[in-house]
Design an enzyme around this catalytic site. Structure first.
Site, short mmCIF file in Angstrom:
data_model
loop_
_atom_site.label_atom_id
_atom_site.label_comp_id
_atom_site.label_asym_id
_atom_site.label_seq_id
_atom_site.Cartn_x
_atom_site.Cartn_y
_atom_site.Cartn_z
N CYS A 29 27.45 52.50 86.20
CA CYS A 29 28.55 52.12 85.30
C CYS A 29 29.92 52.66 85.70
O CYS A 29 30.90 51.90 85.77
CB CYS A 29 28.25 52.53 83.86
SG CYS A 29 26.55 52.85 83.48
N ARG A 59 17.17 59.57 90.03
CA ARG A 59 16.99 60.37 88.82
C ARG A 59 15.82 61.33 89.04
O ARG A 59 14.78 60.95 89.58
CB ARG A 59 16.71 59.49 87.60
CG ARG A 59 17.85 58.53 87.27
CD ARG A 59 17.53 57.66 86.08
NE ARG A 59 18.58 56.67 85.87
CZ ARG A 59 18.53 55.72 84.93
NH1 ARG A 59 17.48 55.64 84.12
NH2 ARG A 59 19.52 54.85 84.80
N GLN A 83 18.66 49.47 90.48
CA GLN A 83 18.89 48.77 89.21
C GLN A 83 19.63 47.46 89.46
O GLN A 83 20.56 47.41 90.26
CB GLN A 83 19.73 49.63 88.26
CG GLN A 83 18.98 50.78 87.63
CD GLN A 83 19.81 51.46 86.56
OE1 GLN A 83 20.96 51.83 86.80
NE2 GLN A 83 19.25 51.64 85.39
N ASP A 104 22.04 45.93 88.01
CA ASP A 104 23.09 46.16 87.02
C ASP A 104 24.08 45.00 86.94
O ASP A 104 24.32 44.30 87.91
CB ASP A 104 23.90 47.42 87.39
CG ASP A 104 23.30 48.68 86.79
OD1 ASP A 104 22.72 48.59 85.71
OD2 ASP A 104 23.41 49.73 87.44
N HIS A 161 28.03 44.69 84.83
CA HIS A 161 28.99 45.25 83.89
C HIS A 161 30.08 44.22 83.65
O HIS A 161 30.73 43.76 84.59
CB HIS A 161 29.57 46.56 84.44
CG HIS A 161 28.52 47.61 84.61
ND1 HIS A 161 27.91 47.88 85.82
CD2 HIS A 161 27.95 48.47 83.71
CE1 HIS A 161 27.02 48.83 85.66
NE2 HIS A 161 27.03 49.21 84.40
N LYS A 181 22.06 48.46 71.73
CA LYS A 181 21.55 47.61 72.80
C LYS A 181 20.48 46.65 72.30
O LYS A 181 19.85 46.87 71.26
CB LYS A 181 20.99 48.46 73.94
CG LYS A 181 19.84 49.38 73.52
CD LYS A 181 19.30 50.18 74.69
CE LYS A 181 18.14 51.08 74.26
NZ LYS A 181 17.47 51.71 75.39
N HIS A 184 27.06 46.48 79.34
CA HIS A 184 26.13 46.87 80.39
C HIS A 184 24.90 45.96 80.27
O HIS A 184 24.45 45.68 79.16
CB HIS A 184 25.65 48.31 80.20
CG HIS A 184 26.74 49.31 80.08
ND1 HIS A 184 27.00 50.26 81.04
CD2 HIS A 184 27.65 49.54 79.09
CE1 HIS A 184 28.01 51.03 80.65
NE2 HIS A 184 28.42 50.61 79.46
#
Length: 428
Positions: A128, A157, A175, A177, A179, A258, A304
């Site tokens: 992000c 992670r 990921q 992702d 945005h 979310k 997101h």
């Protein structure tokens, strides 16, 4: 009284029979789940492996990369047609960035760190902040919005070693992702478009899904009023789309509510993959702005969004969902050519070259082994199509093609086979 005791005894027998049947069904499911275990199939089908030199960080083998590349290519194609721009952000950025974004306070125990030029850096656990920096890299007009960035972002992670599980729980993953930076009046339209995209992608794999709306957690950023507004926006889109959903109280991200998507696999198991998160906090923390129609700066809203969740985890789910018997379009090897003997090898090589030139993933088994063994091994590798070449095929410039698990073979011209396979692939 006799009739009463007879009924009671009959009901007891029925309950015992029901419990026994349930136990048998559960045992069958457990056995089938073990057969479809992605770690076993990943090894048997030569898709991926794990090594002690990098715990929780999978090694993808050539066939696994073929599957992975198909998933990524499909994802890119769908996002390009939906108006997304693809970006790539650094894997490692300064610690101060993560402090500014709020990830440091909420997530630093799961992050990896390094020191470069006497400055503290963190390997990104999510993408992000990088997308925010790109948005802020130039002056924006209200006419530009929505800005839709998509990124296949490699993140790390720190998961406890005891929780690592094949591709399902890893320390290094990609990921899918996205945005989006939108005006407030664009929120419902953009989220509606995301829901359509998620449905489109899941349907190609044959997945049904359940939807949850996750609300404000105890450890949240921002004001309750802003959260109420964000939750109402998401709920109104779900209502407008006519989607059934459950409310998952207190399970939102720390920066916003979310919508979570739980796909259902062939064994009826539920997997949380897709998510759509509304964020009023990060644009405020980073001073994101666009120049409005009134020629004044305004703060955008950030959305997101992920669909696979991560490439690795989605691959694990697919391996188990299909039990390794992938649809033709994502199969690591789409066809296996089996020449009956050495005298058929040259024509087999020619067939392989033409199929590969047409974009198909094809192998040829040139070993001096019995025909039955080669066919059995190709079946165990769960390859969708077997192509056998013998005297008749060489003489007539044809191929004998058989779909996996089907007994009947068809003798066809190679251009007919190419047309058939391409049609099946393009049917997605």
């Amino acid at each position: 009284m006799g009739a009463f005791f007879y009924i009671q005894k009959s009901l007891s027998r029925l309950r015992n029979t029901k419990n026994k049947l349930l136990q048998e069904v559960n045992m069958m499911k457990l056995n089938q789940a073990e057969v479809q275990n992605h770690r076993k199939l990943g090894q048997d089908l030569e898709l991926f492996t794990s090594m002690e030199e990098a715990p929780g960080m999978p090694f993808f083998l050539p066939k696994g990369m073929a599957l992975r590349n198909e998933l990524e290519g499909f994802w890119k194609k769908k996002h390009q047609s939906a108006g997304y721009q693809e970006i790539k952000t650094p894997i490692m950025m300064k610690q101060s960035l993560w402090e500014q974004s709020g990830h440091w306070d909420h997530y630093h125990e799961n992050m990896y760190f390094s020191n470069v030029d006497e400055q503290n850096y963190a390997i990104k656990p999510m993408s992000c902040p990088g997308a925010v920096l790109i948005f802020n890299s130039k002056r924006r007009s209200y006419r530009e919005l929505p800005v839709r960035y998509a990124e296949l972002g490699l993140v790390h992670r720190h998961e406890l070693s005891g929780s690592l599980n094949g591709l399902l729980r890893v320390r290094s993953f990609t990921q899918d992702d996205a945005h989006l930076f939108v005006r407030e009046d664009q929120i419902k339209t953009e989220i509606g478009g995301i829901l359509d995209l998620i449905h489109d992608i899941y349907s190609k794999f044959g997945f049904s899904y359940k939807v949850e709306l996750s609300t404000r957690p105890e450890d949240f950023m921002g004001s309750p009023e802003m959260w109420d507004k964000a939750e109402a926006s998401l709920e109104s889109v779900l209502e407008a789309k006519g989607l059934d959903y459950q409310i998952n109280h207190g399970d939102g991200a720390f920066y916003g509510p979310k919508i979570d998507f739980h796909i259902l696999d062939s064994l009826g198991r539920s997997w949380q993959c897709g998510t759509v998160q509304l964020d009023f906090q990060m644009p405020q923390k980073f001073g994101c702005a666009y120049i409005g129609e009134d020629n004044k700066p305004h703060m955008p809203v950030m959305i997101h969004r992920a669909i696979y969740g991560s490439i690795e985890r989605f691959m694990a789910i697919l391996i188990e969902h299909y039990a390794g018997e992938f649809p033709l379009w994502v199969a690591p090897v789409q066809a296996k050519i089996i020449p009956i003997s050495d005298i058929h090898a040259d024509y087999a090589a020619e067939v392989k070259q033409q199929l590969a030139a047409a974009g198909l993933r094809v192998e040829s088994d040139q070993r001096m082994e019995k025909m039955g063994l080669k066919v059995r091994e190709a079946e165990m590798q769960k390859i969708p199509y077997l192509i056998v070449i013998g005297d008749q095929e060489v003489q007539n410039q044809t191929v004998s093609i058989r779909k996996r698990k089907e007994k009947k073979s068809n003798v066809q011209k190679l251009d007919e086979v190419l047309k058939q396979l391409k049609l099946e692939i393009e049917s997605i």
